[in-house]
Design a protein around this motif. Structure first.
Motif, mmCIF file in Angstrom:
data_model
loop_
_atom_site.group_PDB
_atom_site.id
_atom_site.type_symbol
_atom_site.label_atom_id
_atom_site.label_comp_id
_atom_site.label_asym_id
_atom_site.label_seq_id
_atom_site.Cartn_x
_atom_site.Cartn_y
_atom_site.Cartn_z
ATOM 1 N N THR A 37 28.875 46.965 47.193
ATOM 2 C CA THR A 37 29.489 47.755 46.125
ATOM 3 C C THR A 37 29.182 49.239 46.284
ATOM 4 O OG1 THR A 37 29.385 45.906 44.569
ATOM 5 C CG2 THR A 37 29.550 48.105 43.628
ATOM 6 N N LYS A 41 32.044 52.090 46.827
ATOM 7 C CA LYS A 41 32.191 53.112 45.784
ATOM 8 C C LYS A 41 31.703 54.479 46.262
ATOM 9 C CE LYS A 41 31.131 52.174 41.501
ATOM 10 N NZ LYS A 41 32.440 52.412 40.863
ATOM 11 N N THR A 170 34.681 48.210 41.434
ATOM 12 C CA THR A 170 34.483 48.722 42.787
ATOM 13 C C THR A 170 35.777 49.279 43.372
ATOM 14 O OG1 THR A 170 32.692 47.148 43.199
ATOM 15 C CG2 THR A 170 33.763 48.117 45.132
ATOM 16 N N ASN A 187 29.148 50.351 35.457
ATOM 17 C CA ASN A 187 28.569 51.345 36.372
ATOM 18 C C ASN A 187 27.093 51.581 36.067
ATOM 19 O OD1 ASN A 187 30.744 51.955 38.070
ATOM 20 N ND2 ASN A 187 31.609 53.416 36.617
#
Length: 281
Positions: A37, A41, A170, A187
């Motif tokens: 992830t 990101k 993501t 988040n």
């Protein structure tokens, strides 16, 4: 070869070696889950920044001679993760600038505190061991092992329960917001879980090498797999394998634990790059 196997069997009879292997495998497994992830990101450097914060917190904990440093280091690192997430959304202070400021500042303050309020005659050695890993993974207490196991269960449970939310956050935060989901919450949880993993990994690979546990398995898996689930599963396999092989080599040949694990991860990455090219052909 037979001598190495006998030597390994001899070492594995010791409980502290068994504890080290269990903790090392759990940390590597948890790191691989969030690592995918973070890479997708483009949050790769958040691990580097938080690891330096953990080092600064460790220095302060050493100054106050706390019996269990983790109980102090973890809340501080989690607070730093939340701060980074908040400042990263500030238009006046971009996320990469905030990470750089916090990373360098915590590292400098930590080293300064250790030097001014030195409790050891070998400050440089202590700092080097903390930054690059040491044999502390082989001196874990029962409480530290239990803490690692419990936190690992929390990390895996969070990832499994919120897998679909993590997937959508993501790849497309705007779509997730449009569906009415709380993107900021997810988040925030990703940042907090990352901070927990970093604190747990300090004893394994050291503050400066923690990012390798998060990034290398994910990047290696992306060379072969093309689906999110496939990358996560393959990344977990590679991460556990790299940590296990690295720790066994370190135990047998008395090499630095953290550096050995990262070296194995680099070899795994190069092998997967080659395999990926051959498969595409």
């Amino acid at each position: 070869m037979a001598n190495i196997i006998r030597q390994l069997q001899f070492y594995l009879t010791y409980p502290f070696v068994q504890y080290a292997l269990i903790v090392g495998v759990l940390i590597a497994f948890c790191s691989s889950l969030l690592g995918v992830t973070l890479v997708l990101k483009r949050f790769s450097f958040i691990g580097d920044g938080l690891s330096h914060v953990a080092f600064g917190a460790m220095a302060v904990a050493t100054l106050f001679k706390l019996t269990n440093n983790t109980l102090f280091i973890m809340p501080v690192t989690i607070a730093a993760a939340i701060l980074l997430l908040r400042t990263g959304q500030n238009t006046k202070l971009k996320g990469d600038a905030a990470i750089a400021m916090l990373s360098v500042g915590a590292l400098a303050i930590g080293y300064l505190v250790l030097n001014i309020f030195s409790t050891s005659a070998n400050v440089s050695g202590d700092v080097c061991s903390t930054l690059f890993g040491s044999t502390s993974i082989l001196t874990l207490t029962n409480d530290e092992v239990k803490l690692c196991i419990s936190m690992s269960i929390v990390v895996v449970a969070f990832f499994c329960v919120f897998y679909n939310r993590i997937f959508t956050v993501t790849f497309d935060e705007n779509f997730t917001k449009a569906t009415g989901k709380y993107v900021a919450f997810y988040n925030l949880m990703i940042a907090i879980i990352t901070a927990v993993i970093i604190v747990l990994a300090m004893n394994l690979v050291g503050s400066l090498l923690i990012t390798a546990l998060l990034i290398f398995p994910a990047l290696s898996a992306m060379r072969i797999m093309y689906s999110f689930k496939g990358v996560v599963i393959y990344s977990a396999i590679l991460s556990v394998m790299g940590a296990l092989v690295g720790m066994l080599i370190s135990i047998l040949f008395s090499t630095p634990v953290g550096s050995t694990i990262v070296a194995i991860d680099i070899l795994i990455f190069l092998m997967n790059c080659l395999m990926g090219k051959l498969m595409r052909r």
